[in-house]
Design an enzyme around this catalytic site. Structure first.
Site, PDB file in Angstrom:
ATOM      1  N   MET A  78       0.835  -1.165   0.050  1.00 40.34           N
ATOM      2  CA  MET A  78       0.165   0.046  -0.080  1.00 40.34           C
ATOM      3  C   MET A  78       0.949   1.278  -0.074  1.00 40.34           C
ATOM      4  SD  MET A  78      -2.882  -1.000   2.662  1.00 40.34           S
ATOM      5  CE  MET A  78      -3.939   0.350   2.534  1.00 40.34           C
ATOM      6  N   HIS A  79       0.141   2.445  -0.245  1.00 42.52           N
ATOM      7  CA  HIS A  79       0.670   3.807   0.107  1.00 42.52           C
ATOM      8  C   HIS A  79       1.784   4.445  -0.911  1.00 42.52           C
ATOM      9  CE1 HIS A  79      -1.156   2.830   3.748  1.00 42.52           C
ATOM     10  NE2 HIS A  79      -0.266   2.193   4.037  1.00 42.52           N
ATOM     11  N   ASP A 237      -2.661  -4.824   0.390  1.00 39.50           N
ATOM     12  CA  ASP A 237      -2.109  -5.990   0.955  1.00 39.50           C
ATOM     13  C   ASP A 237      -2.885  -6.683   2.168  1.00 39.50           C
ATOM     14  OD1 ASP A 237      -0.897  -4.235   2.324  1.00 39.50           O
ATOM     15  OD2 ASP A 237       1.406  -5.021   1.626  1.00 39.50           O
TER      16      ASP A 237
END
Length: 490
Positions: A78-79, A237
């Site tokens: 992520m991110h 995830d």
């Protein structure tokens, strides 16, 4: 029919092939490089993901009837900031979730814009790993590249774009950008304005199980798959791992001991932790979840084993750590190799060993690493307890969950039962399940999980060991405050 699940991790992409019964028929893994241009920075080349996915799919389906593949679903790190220009070319290496360069931007968001406003706009406060601070960093430090941004994407969404030609994301992954109004599931106009971008540079939002498109002909040919294969939006995830372990609906819990470590609590209602210690994100099942994330979990053990004592035989290093040693060692380890997110939100935090004496052993140090990660997971459990969430049991997955010793330590540090799913493939299995739902194999994510996710074992805490860890945790929580003022100097 067959379904492909993609787990786009930090060090490798892991792919699995699943049939409609939930049986995993094959697994393939392709590694790629992780770059650290400066201390605390973490980047990857997005094209490396594409090469790994193409090669991985070909290896995955070798020996199987690829014409039976109906859908693809991805769970991804992520991110990360993937910035594309007007021709959909990647402008710079992706800035990853565990990158700590955005301290100034994070402080600006939390202290100048204010945590109350951020929570109002998004349901969350700023963390250095989130995408919005990265956008502000790029705007300040790479203005020429920033001016060329035509589309902002997350890692697994870039893969989906290359596969399908669609600029897409899902609500769970978008929740970690600090750009989404999580409660109302739409882009936050206030946050986009703060970051100096417009909604047209953001991908279209989907539920994780929704079909975004089909494989482009050229991608189908490269991977040896039918052109009609459906691509679903997928999930971040942790949300994908939660689906893979059956943590959906109301009140489920999952602990993931991957590169990062998380506690994931599913809910049908949106809720915000009063102190914003836990993330309030959308879930892949269409609901929401609370999540505490520590940046270094299994990566702490990998660092200790690979880089410090230089061994690949992890079980051998843990073999001498017996039950009577658990909770009795005077050595402590703070697992902040890449800074920390929950619960301290401090990118400058650093790892340390403390408490060693002349009689401290290699086993003491190894045990301390495993315990330190478990204690940091408990920090998030304590934040959940503070808002009235009582967790009696949890699933556990991730690479660290392959260690019987580590599972025993976690169960006793938290003093709860840990349920072991039949498959520990986490995000990849979740991605395959989401693909099956998107293709109409199941009526909902919850229905799919009820039918497919099976339990193989339960790890129960030992009252005596749990009591020892209860006392040791009381000391652990004093260590971060004692060292916090020193971290900026390091």
């Amino acid at each position: 029919m067959l379904y492909i699940g993609i787990d786009l991790g930090t060090s490798a992409v892991k792919l699995l092939l699943m049939n409609e019964k939930g049986e995993i028929l094959n697994i393939a893994t392709k590694e790629y490089e992780l770059f650290f241009p400066q201390p605390g920075w973490s980047e990857q080349n997005a094209e490396d993901w594409i090469t790994a996915v193409i090669d991985g799919v070909k290896e995955l389906t070798a020996g199987f009837d690829a014409s039976q593949v109906a859908g693809i679903g991805a769970g991804g790190q992520m991110h990360g900031l993937v910035a594309l220009d007007a021709d959909d070319h990647v402008l710079r290496p992706a800035i990853l979730w565990n990158d700590g360069r955005t301290q100034a931007e994070t402080e600006y968001l939390n202290n100048v814009i204010g945590t109350d406003k951020l929570s109002e706009y998004t349901g969350n406060v700023a963390f250095a790993g989130f995408t919005a601070p990265k956008i502000l960093w790029m705007k300040k430090n790479e203005p020429e590249l920033f001016a060329k941004i035509a589309k902002i994407m997350l890692p697994k969404d870039y893969v989906n774009y290359v596969l399908s030609g669609v600029h897409c994301t899902d609500y769970s992954d978008a929740s970690g950008m600090l750009l989404l109004d999580v409660k109302n599931k739409c882009w936050s106009k206030e946050m986009l304005e703060i970051c100096g971008i417009t909604e047209d540079v953001m991908p279209k939002l989907y539920e994780s199980y929704e079909v975004v498109g089909t494989l482009l002909p050229e991608m189908a040919e490269k991977m040896g798959l039918p052109a009609g294969v459906k691509v679903v939006a997928g999930a971040g995830d942790n949300a994908a791992a939660a689906v893979g372990t059956g943590v959906v609906g109301d009140g489920g819990c999952n602990i993931s001991l991957g590169t990062s470590g998380t506690i994931f609590i599913s809910s049908k209602e949106f809720g915000v932790d009063a102190n914003n210690s836990l993330h309030a994100f959308a879930h892949a099942d269409g609901g929401w979840h609370l999540m505490g994330c520590m940046l270094s979990a299994a990566s702490c053990n990998k660092w200790w084993m690979d880089e410090i004592i230089r061994t690949k035989d992890y079980p051998a290093e843990q073999k001498g750590i017996t039950d009577d040693m658990l909770g009795r060692s005077h050595v402590y380890y703070l697992p902040y190799l890449m800074g920390e997110r929950a619960v301290h939100n401090n990118p400058l935090a650093r790892s340390s060993f403390i408490g060693m004496t002349m009689d401290s052993t290699r086993e003491d140090m190894t045990q301390a690493v495993l315990e330190g990660v478990a204690f940091a997971v408990r920090d998030s459990f304590e934040a959940a307890k503070a808002i009235g969430i009582d967790i009696k049991s949890s699933f556990i997955c991730g690479g660290g969950a392959k260690s019987p010793l580590w599972k025993k330590i976690v169960a006793n540090v938290l003093n709860i039962e840990l349920t072991i799913p039949e498959t520990e493939q986490g995000p990849g299995y979740g991605g395959a399940i989401l693909a099956a739902v998107g293709c109409g194999e199941f009526e909902s994510v919850e229905a799919a999980c009820r039918q497919l996710v099976k339990v193989t074992d339960v790890v129960k805490p030992d009252p005596e060991i749990a009591a020892r860890y209860e006392e040791k945790y009381k000391t652990f929580v004093k260590l971060y405050p004692a060292l916090e003022a020193v971290f900026p100097e390091l």
